[in-house]
Enzyme design. Sequence first.
Site, PDB file in Angstrom:
ATOM      1  N   ARG A 103       0.817  -1.220   0.000  1.00  0.00           N
ATOM      2  CA  ARG A 103       0.000   0.000   0.000  1.00  0.00           C
ATOM      3  C   ARG A 103       0.854   1.276   0.000  1.00  0.00           C
ATOM      4  O   ARG A 103       2.049   1.219   0.265  1.00  0.00           O
ATOM      5  CB  ARG A 103      -1.051   0.011   1.116  1.00  0.00           C
ATOM      6  N   ASN A 141      -5.813   7.142   2.804  1.00  0.00           N
ATOM      7  CA  ASN A 141      -5.555   6.659   4.159  1.00  0.00           C
ATOM      8  C   ASN A 141      -4.149   7.049   4.581  1.00  0.00           C
ATOM      9  O   ASN A 141      -3.179   6.643   3.954  1.00  0.00           O
ATOM     10  CB  ASN A 141      -5.678   5.128   4.192  1.00  0.00           C
ATOM     11  N   GLU A 142      -4.052   7.856   5.604  1.00  0.00           N
ATOM     12  CA  GLU A 142      -2.746   8.236   6.187  1.00  0.00           C
ATOM     13  C   GLU A 142      -1.710   8.585   5.113  1.00  0.00           C
ATOM     14  O   GLU A 142      -0.721   7.871   4.926  1.00  0.00           O
ATOM     15  CB  GLU A 142      -2.216   7.126   7.091  1.00  0.00           C
ATOM     16  N   GLU A 291      -9.379   5.738  13.966  1.00  0.00           N
ATOM     17  CA  GLU A 291      -8.901   4.384  14.266  1.00  0.00           C
ATOM     18  C   GLU A 291      -8.283   4.415  15.652  1.00  0.00           C
ATOM     19  O   GLU A 291      -7.580   5.367  16.003  1.00  0.00           O
ATOM     20  CB  GLU A 291      -7.786   3.947  13.301  1.00  0.00           C
ATOM     21  N   TRP A 299       2.621  -3.903  14.825  1.00  0.00           N
ATOM     22  CA  TRP A 299       3.786  -3.287  14.188  1.00  0.00           C
ATOM     23  C   TRP A 299       4.804  -2.719  15.173  1.00  0.00           C
ATOM     24  O   TRP A 299       5.821  -2.179  14.778  1.00  0.00           O
ATOM     25  CB  TRP A 299       3.336  -2.178  13.234  1.00  0.00           C
ATOM     26  N   GLU A 339      -1.453  -7.990   8.154  1.00  0.00           N
ATOM     27  CA  GLU A 339      -1.839  -7.577   9.510  1.00  0.00           C
ATOM     28  C   GLU A 339      -2.611  -8.660  10.258  1.00  0.00           C
ATOM     29  O   GLU A 339      -3.495  -8.372  11.062  1.00  0.00           O
ATOM     30  CB  GLU A 339      -2.650  -6.273   9.418  1.00  0.00           C
ATOM     31  N   GLN A 340      -2.231  -9.903  10.000  1.00  0.00           N
ATOM     32  CA  GLN A 340      -2.983 -11.036  10.569  1.00  0.00           C
ATOM     33  C   GLN A 340      -3.054 -11.012  12.095  1.00  0.00           C
ATOM     34  O   GLN A 340      -4.041 -11.424  12.676  1.00  0.00           O
ATOM     35  CB  GLN A 340      -2.315 -12.348  10.125  1.00  0.00           C
ATOM     36  N   HIS A 342      -2.843  -8.399  14.220  1.00  0.00           N
ATOM     37  CA  HIS A 342      -3.262  -7.149  14.871  1.00  0.00           C
ATOM     38  C   HIS A 342      -4.463  -7.403  15.786  1.00  0.00           C
ATOM     39  O   HIS A 342      -5.259  -8.317  15.546  1.00  0.00           O
ATOM     40  CB  HIS A 342      -3.655  -6.145  13.780  1.00  0.00           C
TER      41      HIS A 342
HETATM   42  C1  GLA Z   1      -2.896   2.388  10.349  1.00  0.00           C
HETATM   43  C2  GLA Z   1      -3.771   2.146   9.132  1.00  0.00           C
HETATM   44  C3  GLA Z   1      -4.666   0.962   9.266  1.00  0.00           C
HETATM   45  C4  GLA Z   1      -3.956  -0.183   9.942  1.00  0.00           C
HETATM   46  C5  GLA Z   1      -3.464   0.262  11.293  1.00  0.00           C
HETATM   47  C6  GLA Z   1      -2.798  -0.851  12.083  1.00  0.00           C
HETATM   48  O1  GLA Z   1      -3.344   3.324  11.201  1.00  0.00           O
HETATM   49  O2  GLA Z   1      -4.535   3.265   8.774  1.00  0.00           O
HETATM   50  O3  GLA Z   1      -5.079   0.581   7.973  1.00  0.00           O
HETATM   51  O4  GLA Z   1      -2.890  -0.609   9.161  1.00  0.00           O
HETATM   52  O5  GLA Z   1      -2.509   1.279  11.105  1.00  0.00           O
HETATM   53  O6  GLA Z   1      -2.397  -0.414  13.351  1.00  0.00           O
END
Ligand code: GLA
Length: 658
Positions: A103, A141-142, A291, A299, A339-340, A342
């Site tokens: 991504r 996203n971010e 979020e 991570w 991200e399995q 998380h």
């Molecule tokens: C970020 C992303 C999410 C996800 C989270 C995991 O904030 O926006 O898609 O990957 O981290 O902590």
Amino acid sequence: MYFGTAWYPEHWPETRWPEDVRMMREAGMNVCRIAEFAWSSLEPLEGEYEFDWLERAIALLADNGIAVVLGTPTAAPPAWLTHHHPDTLAIEPDGRPAQHGNRCHYSPTSPTYHKYVRRIVEHMARRFGQDPRVIGWQIDNEYNRIDYSENTHRQFQHYLKEQYGSIEALNAHWHTAYWSQTYTDFDEIPLPIGPHNPGLMLAFRRFITRVWKEFQQLQIASIRMYSRPEQWITHNFMGWFDGFDHYVLCEDLDLASWDWYVGTGHHDYTRTGAAHDLTRGFKRRNFWVMETQPGSVNWAPVNNVLYRGEARCMAWHAVAHGADALLYWQWRSAPGGQEQLHGSLIGADGRPRPFYQEACQIGAELARAAGVLRDTTPRNEVAFLNSYDARWALDAQRHHRDFDPVAHLLHYYRPFASRNIGVDIVHAEADLSGYRLVVAPALFVLSEATVAQLTRFVTEQKGTLVLTVRTGQKDVHNALFPVLQPGPLREIAGAEVEEFFALDEPVPVYGEWEASLEGQGRIWAERLRPLSERTQVIARFGLANGWLDNGPAITRHPVGTDGGQVVLVGTWLSEALQDALTRWLVQAAGVTPEPIEAPPGVEVLRRYTSDGCAVTFVINHNRQEASVVLPGTGQDVLTGETCAGTVILPGYGVRVLV
Ligand code: GLA
């Protein structure tokens, strides 16, 4: 008040959806963010759109009373796109293209990428822009990637031409005679990789801001062509991340939101409160936590789980700081993908994980409090200033490895937070009406607009202004001012910095305003010189490196005959001294003290209606019981109990009082 989660229906067979949505509803959820990485499911092949599944997911959510925030899926372009159009891939600083599949691998400046982004976003907006079940949009996203392609390079040169007009002006502002950097044409200017000319580096950061602004504007325009005005548009920022100037991006957004993660360790409210205040300051109104972590992340160096009850405390802490929504990331982990492991609300077996119970409690409580929280917002007498220009310039010239500009701001923030004095964090050029005390930490780069606002604040508003170390050394081109620090603020400061010192060892500092106070300065010290007879020395250095010995460490300058005052702090004070300084500042500025007596670790904050009615949050961030003393009587919205006098809160206990 919204409560919800990020859900990825495209990961799961549709037969499973009703069960998921039922459990969301039972947790009290009333909002769900979907689709922000779903491009390959929405446009599996070029020009072939499959939106029916998304429509069915939206319908199912709406049938269960859950509103939808639609993410534009542009942070994850599909393989057919990057494969057939490699010019859409970002280029790494070493010249290699980013790999597909992690991504954010796209180039935000690529005209080809823009074409595809516009198309997918317009298609989504045409389909869902009038849909009352969709309350808002999240763009991408971010944002975070910097692309070092030839195309970006050319755009940077073009941007510089637009900003500086002539190459002579650029050479003059950047002082390029140094090391023979003089340019004869804009097309000779490099993209900075690593350290470079300070003017070039600062301009590059501003250019990256422009890149994101345009990328975002392109998407906003695509949505707005079809959407009803009630649908708001946001982006999920990342707290103190400094990849671009957030104030500039927020000019085009309706709402600011951020993604709040603890990572390793536990929540420290005297620190995270600042990130909420920062996000609230982007639009100077309430914000969303788009979020947050349900237990753990995947991570961090150690992905520990939050203590039981900690997330509930965090939820109320966010609300107390002005959050109007809280969404957990994520509902359930995809069986595959990066991200399995998380944290999530639902386990691999499709049933609630232990954290789900805590989420249900939070959902029920937020619903109970929603009525009293409607149209309420924090209101504060203290403002902190934040400048991305100053942060960028400082980060490039820390001069002491520990001079982290965010850590410096938080060093000032913490004693306010622990005294339960609410703070707004606003743009360094913001209007400061209504504040009694303004703290301007390390405004290394000073714009004329900031100087004008600060001068007005102390002369007309008669406020108390605190300037800290490393203030006013650079102009907006990141060149040294031809006067000593704090540059154009010397006059109101009534003092200047004769010399600055990166400290390899702490130096003694003693307060003259509270004779018994002794402590240290560390990391940084500045030898101050009063410029006016009215300037009062309120702290001095002790015997140190010979240069600082007995010199002024903190000065106070009363401005005009009945104006405000400027306090210039010439070192990074040790904790106890910082605390003492804060206590004095709060008094000297006439900031209203918090009437509820609370022990350490107990946060007390308020949100107000426009006619001044308050909702008071009392949050015990300790794992042990704590008690507070209420000056009057209040009703706890969460339990219905009437509280008066000494109120005991269990570990992680919360009271929401009206
Ligand atoms: C970020 C992303 C999410 C996800 C989270 C995991 O904030 O926006 O898609 O990957 O981290 O902590």
